[in-house]
Design a protein around this motif. Structure first.
Motif, PDB file in Angstrom:
ATOM      1  N   GLY A 557     -15.032 -13.803  52.063  1.00  0.00           N
ATOM      2  CA  GLY A 557     -13.814 -14.550  52.326  1.00  0.00           C
ATOM      3  C   GLY A 557     -13.765 -15.879  51.596  1.00  0.00           C
ATOM      4  O   GLY A 557     -14.495 -16.116  50.636  1.00  0.00           O
ATOM      5  N   ALA A 558     -12.918 -16.743  52.046  1.00  0.00           N
ATOM      6  CA  ALA A 558     -12.722 -18.043  51.395  1.00  0.00           C
ATOM      7  C   ALA A 558     -13.847 -19.019  51.733  1.00  0.00           C
ATOM      8  O   ALA A 558     -13.841 -20.143  51.266  1.00  0.00           O
ATOM      9  N   TRP A 559     -14.798 -18.603  52.534  1.00  0.00           N
ATOM     10  CA  TRP A 559     -15.823 -19.526  53.009  1.00  0.00           C
ATOM     11  C   TRP A 559     -17.094 -19.476  52.179  1.00  0.00           C
ATOM     12  O   TRP A 559     -17.846 -20.443  52.124  1.00  0.00           O
ATOM     13  N   ASP A 560     -17.385 -18.363  51.561  1.00  0.00           N
ATOM     14  CA  ASP A 560     -18.690 -18.190  50.933  1.00  0.00           C
ATOM     15  C   ASP A 560     -18.577 -17.094  49.879  1.00  0.00           C
ATOM     16  O   ASP A 560     -17.536 -16.468  49.728  1.00  0.00           O
ATOM     17  N   GLU A 561     -19.670 -16.865  49.142  1.00  0.00           N
ATOM     18  CA  GLU A 561     -19.696 -15.798  48.141  1.00  0.00           C
ATOM     19  C   GLU A 561     -21.065 -15.137  48.177  1.00  0.00           C
ATOM     20  O   GLU A 561     -22.040 -15.707  48.668  1.00  0.00           O
ATOM     21  N   PHE A 562     -21.137 -13.911  47.682  1.00  0.00           N
ATOM     22  CA  PHE A 562     -22.424 -13.242  47.570  1.00  0.00           C
ATOM     23  C   PHE A 562     -23.306 -13.983  46.572  1.00  0.00           C
ATOM     24  O   PHE A 562     -22.820 -14.573  45.602  1.00  0.00           O
ATOM     25  N   GLU A 563     -24.615 -13.937  46.794  1.00  0.00           N
ATOM     26  CA  GLU A 563     -25.545 -14.434  45.794  1.00  0.00           C
ATOM     27  C   GLU A 563     -25.461 -13.532  44.563  1.00  0.00           C
ATOM     28  O   GLU A 563     -25.188 -12.332  44.675  1.00  0.00           O
ATOM     29  N   THR A 564     -25.717 -14.104  43.399  1.00  0.00           N
ATOM     30  CA  THR A 564     -25.567 -13.348  42.147  1.00  0.00           C
ATOM     31  C   THR A 564     -26.424 -12.087  42.149  1.00  0.00           C
ATOM     32  O   THR A 564     -25.989 -11.024  41.687  1.00  0.00           O
ATOM     33  N   HIS A 565     -27.632 -12.173  42.686  1.00  0.00           N
ATOM     34  CA  HIS A 565     -28.522 -11.008  42.661  1.00  0.00           C
ATOM     35  C   HIS A 565     -28.025  -9.891  43.582  1.00  0.00           C
ATOM     36  O   HIS A 565     -28.451  -8.741  43.446  1.00  0.00           O
ATOM     37  N   GLU A 566     -27.131 -10.215  44.525  1.00  0.00           N
ATOM     38  CA  GLU A 566     -26.613  -9.211  45.449  1.00  0.00           C
ATOM     39  C   GLU A 566     -25.437  -8.439  44.862  1.00  0.00           C
ATOM     40  O   GLU A 566     -25.144  -7.317  45.285  1.00  0.00           O
ATOM     41  N   ILE A 567     -24.721  -9.029  43.914  1.00  0.00           N
ATOM     42  CA  ILE A 567     -23.447  -8.480  43.441  1.00  0.00           C
ATOM     43  C   ILE A 567     -23.650  -7.145  42.726  1.00  0.00           C
ATOM     44  O   ILE A 567     -24.472  -7.024  41.831  1.00  0.00           O
ATOM     45  N   GLU A 568     -22.867  -6.149  43.135  1.00  0.00           N
ATOM     46  CA  GLU A 568     -22.946  -4.822  42.520  1.00  0.00           C
ATOM     47  C   GLU A 568     -21.703  -4.489  41.703  1.00  0.00           C
ATOM     48  O   GLU A 568     -21.734  -3.594  40.866  1.00  0.00           O
ATOM     49  N   MET A 569     -20.594  -5.189  41.981  1.00  0.00           N
ATOM     50  CA  MET A 569     -19.395  -5.042  41.158  1.00  0.00           C
ATOM     51  C   MET A 569     -18.763  -6.415  40.996  1.00  0.00           C
ATOM     52  O   MET A 569     -18.434  -7.074  41.983  1.00  0.00           O
ATOM     53  N   ALA A 570     -18.628  -6.836  39.735  1.00  0.00           N
ATOM     54  CA  ALA A 570     -18.010  -8.122  39.417  1.00  0.00           C
ATOM     55  C   ALA A 570     -16.775  -7.848  38.580  1.00  0.00           C
ATOM     56  O   ALA A 570     -16.881  -7.292  37.478  1.00  0.00           O
ATOM     57  N   VAL A 571     -15.613  -8.200  39.110  1.00  0.00           N
ATOM     58  CA  VAL A 571     -14.350  -7.921  38.433  1.00  0.00           C
ATOM     59  C   VAL A 571     -13.869  -9.207  37.757  1.00  0.00           C
ATOM     60  O   VAL A 571     -13.500 -10.171  38.446  1.00  0.00           O
ATOM     61  N   PRO A 572     -13.901  -9.260  36.410  1.00  0.00           N
ATOM     62  CA  PRO A 572     -13.477 -10.481  35.714  1.00  0.00           C
ATOM     63  C   PRO A 572     -11.965 -10.640  35.735  1.00  0.00           C
ATOM     64  O   PRO A 572     -11.216  -9.661  35.679  1.00  0.00           O
ATOM     65  N   LEU A 573     -11.527 -11.889  35.826  1.00  0.00           N
ATOM     66  CA  LEU A 573     -10.104 -12.211  35.845  1.00  0.00           C
ATOM     67  C   LEU A 573      -9.767 -13.119  34.664  1.00  0.00           C
ATOM     68  O   LEU A 573     -10.493 -14.074  34.381  1.00  0.00           O
ATOM     69  N   SER A 574      -8.667 -12.811  34.012  1.00  0.00           N
ATOM     70  CA  SER A 574      -8.175 -13.662  32.933  1.00  0.00           C
ATOM     71  C   SER A 574      -7.446 -14.862  33.523  1.00  0.00           C
ATOM     72  O   SER A 574      -7.119 -14.863  34.724  1.00  0.00           O
ATOM     73  N   PRO A 575      -7.154 -15.896  32.721  1.00  0.00           N
ATOM     74  CA  PRO A 575      -6.372 -17.025  33.245  1.00  0.00           C
ATOM     75  C   PRO A 575      -5.040 -16.588  33.854  1.00  0.00           C
ATOM     76  O   PRO A 575      -4.622 -17.118  34.889  1.00  0.00           O
TER      77      PRO A 575
END
Length: 641
Positions: A557-575
């Motif tokens: 949610g808006a409060w926190d994020e997964f640690e990088t080592h935990e991430i299994e899918m990262a969806v890049p966003l353009s500007p």
């Protein structure tokens, strides 16, 4: 040898720490300890003198003590209690008072004598407080001192209400509360502005006189301050560090609260590790950050100088380790969150087939979908998937009272403009105004007010989902019963919550489910909603074949994020996609500019989301990956077969 190994593993820890698998297990252990003290004193014909704490942390301990009284015959007739603290000023019959808290969770359910209960008096005149506090200290000493003091810990590091700056020899006194402490209490009082600025508290010196001290902490929310208290230098900036000076203290933690201690967070610094794939990924990402180098530039010297020589010896050479971790990171990045059609999906986080997926996004609150995964939401729609969104709760507690009046005033004026009768509506409006004029903090709203607040959140959710490209038939409002209490504390999960969720899943039969995976707050709406989804899916997996092809992705949610080592899918966003996501969030006007419950982060939700997504992209770039504008992160839930 086992003793030596334990000492090596805990060498960063400056006081005894016991870690349990869960809050339930830890709380039962503390309750058993208290029961043993009571029973030993009973056998001697003596009083057991207990120092008690309030807040969410000891509730399960008190629940266990009540069960022991009801089911095992544990008597409290020989127990004398002294509570740590109380807000000032505070009436004992107020719902926020610690008198009410202790009655609700313990005293009303056991056979303790009322004259043996002592809680600081929040009703005193200020000029009488000093004498009262001295008398409180003398009363504790007159009954032989505290046999046991139980403590929680605040995120400022306070014990009792001994905030940063407290002296180690301080006694019971009136104190000023830290702003963070007041923000953390804001939900109990219906806003920080209603939280008292002062409190009466036992001092650090008072606590130290107890024959035994147990500090308890549960959940990831407490992990950071626990690390400071256990491993940090003794400092008045973190009063809990004074406990390092005591020979009678033990920290009792669940695994989440202990997760940032060195032996759990970076175990390679204290012992030989079993180097699993997950452990290696975490360690290499940590090393990259520690030495400020991209993964592919890490050297033997970097590994050897930072406690990771064992890894090189067992699974080197270093270059091969670096390549493997770099590839894992690279393969987590995808612009196709629904899978890329007719592509080799062996190195992608999602399946290519079926190319046209049914995706169901569960949002605990009516804006979690666009705040937490708005870019991915929009991309799934753009890429032709059948996307549904389900708002699990009405979110009606998070709307300002002034918004209610404004919307009803608008409705009255609109009805008048088209010649509709408004007499009844105007009566309802006047009742609302009269109620709100005298409304007390956290008082349950009138039904009409709750309904208007829910309608406001619903209309905004429709606007946000439509902006993302959804048709109305794919927008679902659940209003799960557990939430509809009209107050901060919600009901336990009901069977109806699970059945309603199962029915929606059966209707859509999704290939993908997205759900909020925020577990830091063990009593928060997000984790409750996740448990409902999980139970519904577990039941369906026993009988319905389509569930075997349904993957569950967690977002934060808006409060926190997964640690990088935990991430299994990262969806890049353009500007451009970041802008579209922000515009979707802006549809939730009642949550701008300042939400009702901002927590300890005063930024607007869209700012939090943008900066969190940007930080994820920066983390990937610093590890040696492409420099994206922003990234949304996901972790897949693995069901046990």
């Amino acid at each position: 040898m086992a003793r030596l190994n334990l000492l090596e593993e805990t060498r960063f820890e400056k006081l005894p720490v016991k870690v349990f698998a869960s809050e339930d297990e830890a709380a039962l252990k503390v309750a058993q300890n208290i029961a043993n003290i009571i029973q030993k004193k009973q056998a001697k014909g003596e009083y057991a003198v207990l120092g008690l704490a309030t807040g969410a942390t000891p509730i399960e301990v008190y629940n266990n003590l009540v069960k022991m009284y009801q089911e095992q015959g544990l008597s409290f007739k020989n127990v004398i209690t002294f509570n740590l603290d109380e807000y000032y000023p505070m009436q004992p019959d107020s719902r926020q008072s610690y008198v009410a808290f202790m009655d609700e969770h313990l005293f009303n359910h056991i056979d303790i004598k009322r004259e043996n209960i002592h809680i600081p008096d929040g009703t005193l005149d200020k000029d009488k407080i000093a004498d009262y506090c001295l008398a409180y200290e003398n009363k504790i000493e007159s009954v032989g001192g505290l046999d046991l003091q139980i403590l929680g810990i605040g995120r400022t590091g306070h014990i009792g209400f001994n905030e940063p700056g407290s002296a180690p020899n301080s006694g019971t006194r009136l104190v000023t509360l830290d702003d963070l402490t007041r923000r953390d209490a804001s939900r109990d009082f219906g806003g920080k502005e209603n939280v008292p600025t002062k409190a009466i508290t036992m001092g650090v010196g008072t606590i130290f006189k107890a024959k035994e001290i147990i500090l308890m902490a549960w959940s990831k929310k407490k992990a950071s301050i626990i690390k400071k208290a256990v491993e940090g230098e003794i400092s008045g900036n973190v009063p809990a560090t004074y406990l390092q000076l005591s020979d009678n203290v033990t920290f009792i933690l669940d695994e989440e609260a202990a997760s940032e201690l060195t032996r759990f967070n970076t175990p390679w610094l204290v012992k030989d590790c079993v180097w699993t794939k997950k452990m290696i990924k975490k360690a290499v990402i940590w090393l990259s950050s520690e030495v400020n180098k991209p993964v592919l530039k890490l050297t033997d010297e970097d590994y050897n100088n930072n406690g990771m020589a064992q890894l090189v010896t067992e699974q080197g050479p270093v270059y091969d380790i670096n390549i493997d971790v770099f590839n894992q990171l690279q393969h987590s990045i995808t612009g196709w969150p629904g899978g890329k059609p007719e592509a080799d999906d062996s190195q992608r986080p999602e399946r290519a087939e079926p190319s046209h997926k049914r995706s169901l996004i569960f949002a605990p609150h009516p804006d979690d979908d666009v705040i937490s995964m708005g870019g991915t939401f929009i991309r799934l729609v753009d890429q032709g998937h059948e996307v549904h969104v389900a708002y699990q709760t009405s979110g009606n507690t998070a709307v300002w009272d002034t918004d209610v009046l404004r919307y009803v005033e608008f409705t009255i004026d609109f009805n008048k403009s088209i010649g509709e009768e408004t007499e009844h509506l105007e009566k309802v409006y006047q009742n609302m105004r009269a109620f709100l004029k005298t409304k007390q903090p956290n008082q349950i709203d009138l039904t009409e007010i709750k309904n208007v607040k829910a309608f406001i959140r619903k209309s905004e959710a429709y606007a946000g989902a439509r902006y993302a490209g959804l048709e109305d038939k794919h927008i679902h409002f659940m209003a799960l019963p557990f939430y509809e209490t009209g107050k901060k504390i919600k009901n336990p999960i009901k069977e109806e919550d699970i059945k309603q969720t199962m029915a929606l899943l059966q209707k859509i039969q999704p290939h993908q489910v997205f759900a909020a995976g925020d577990f830091d707050d063990p009593h928060g709406t997000h984790i409750v909603c996740f448990h409902i989804i999980l139970e519904a899916m577990k039941r369906l997996r026993k009988t319905e074949n389509w569930t075997k092809d349904c993957w569950l992705w967690m977002y934060r949610g808006a409060w926190d994020e997964f640690e990088t080592h935990e991430i299994e899918m990262a969806v890049p966003l353009s500007p451009h996609e970041v802008t579209r996501k922000r515009n979707a969030i802006f549809q939730h006007q009642s949550q701008k500019d300042r939400p009702v419950f901002p927590g300890d982060d005063e930024r607007e939700f869209w700012v939090r989301a943008a900066e969190r997504n940007r930080e994820t992209a920066v983390n990937y770039h610093q590890l040696g990956l492409a420099n994206y504008e922003a990234m949304e992160a996901f972790v897949r839930w693995k069901f046990e077969e």
